[in-house]
Design an enzyme around this catalytic site. Structure first.
Site: not given
Length: 236
Positions: A12-15, A142, A146, A175
């Site tokens: 729904n947003r961003g990348i 994080y 990842k 990004i």
């Protein structure tokens, strides 16, 4: 490979939104997951909380009803950050990031492969980060989440490769997003100086890589980590 059924988590947003729009423009049937509100204009959406198995199951069922068939391509993009220095990081800050970014991707992949195994075809694409293997101070939670996506993708590749299912990882670097836009100018310049390409990436560049991995042209690529980071991680 036009016309595949694609589910993009956190689309729904961003990348995630750039990925969803790029795949829709390529002719695929795209549904995104979102946690609240309405889906972006022009896209279909289903509510999903990736930390909850029953919510993931319900989201896939709702998406399958919209598609009229199973999910062919899963883009596991949903993620959160709870940055903190190691000595100050609480169990809750660590656990919540792992539960969303890594365990959430696992829950979605586990549900997706049910239909993929029957179809003997599927594409699973995990959106990781350059810090997954490069590391980053203040992001032990994080980075660990990842990095874990790499092991997840490679184990799925070995387990289900003979069923026509591929699992790959895209690892974006810096990004241009709303988050980088508000950085002080001196901080931006410092970050850019560490990137061989000398600039931040565009979300469309990440989306183009995902679009390729979802295609038949990438049928013999699995277990790969593809950086979209301007050379920052040098392929990890």
């Amino acid at each position: 490979m036009a016309g595949r059924n694609v589910l993009v988590t956190g689309g729904n947003r961003g990348i995630g939104l750039s990925i969803a729009r790029a795949l829709a423009e390529a002719g695929h049937h795209v549904v995104i997951t979102h946690r609240s509100g309405e889906p972006p204009e022009g896209l279909q959406g289903v509510l999903c909380e990736v930390t909850d198995t029953s919510s993931v199951d319900a989201a896939f069922t709702a998406a399958e009803e919209l598609f009229g068939g199973p999910v062919d391509v899963l883009v596991a993009n949903a993620g959160v950050t709870r940055d903190q220095l190691l000595m100050r990081m609480s169990d809750e800050e660590f656990d919540s990031v792992i539960d969303t970014n890594l365990a959430g991707a696992f829950r979605c992949a586990r549900r997706a492969v049910k239909g993929m195994i029957r179809a003997r075809h599927g594409r699973i694409i995990f959106i990781s980060s350059v810090v997954g293997l490069y590391g980053s101070p203040g992001q032990t939670n994080y980075s660990a989440s990842k990095s874990g996506l790499v092991g997840l993708a490679r184990s799925i590749s070995r387990e289900l490769g003979t069923r026509g299912i591929t699992a790959n990882v895209v690892a974006p670097g810096f990004i241009e997003t709303d988050m980088t836009e508000v950085l002080p100018e001196d901080r931006k310049k410092a970050y850019q100086a560490s990137i061989p390409a000398g600039r931040f990436g565009q979300s469309d560049e990440v989306a183009a890589t995902v679009r390729f991995l979802a295609s038949d042209d990438a049928a013999y690529i699995t277990g790969a980590v593809i950086p979209v980071d301007g050379g920052l991680g040098m392929g990890h």
